[in-house]
Write a protein that holds these residues in place. Sequence first.
Motif: not given
Length: 119
Positions: A72, A85-86, A88-90, A92-93
């Motif tokens: 983060y 919100l963009r 979160f996928p980073i 999580a990946g």
Amino acid sequence: MSHTLFHILKAECPNCHKGKIFDKQSILTIGFPKMNKQCDHCHTQFNKEPGYFFGAMYVNYMLNVAQGILIYFLIRPFFDGPFDLRMFPIIAGFLILFTFFNIRLSRLLWIYIFKNYAN
């Protein structure tokens, strides 16, 4: 302390530092870890009792939280605000990418934390 970290990263027996804890040599191997039952050199049992590695799940959780926070702060400068919100996928990946490494590392840390318990 640095020698212990070296032995953890090499996945060596906490007792003699000669035998291997996992079947595959590298801690970076992809796939669920296949552990040896005991050290080939000194015969130290790695799984002390049924459910021994349940505690390693908490270590794994700690690693995931620490990595998530670190990722983060590394990606935060690339976004407009502190919460996007963009992100979160980073995050999580990256956490999915580190999954197999974290499973192995958490088991190794758990074994080394309790290496002198019930030998």
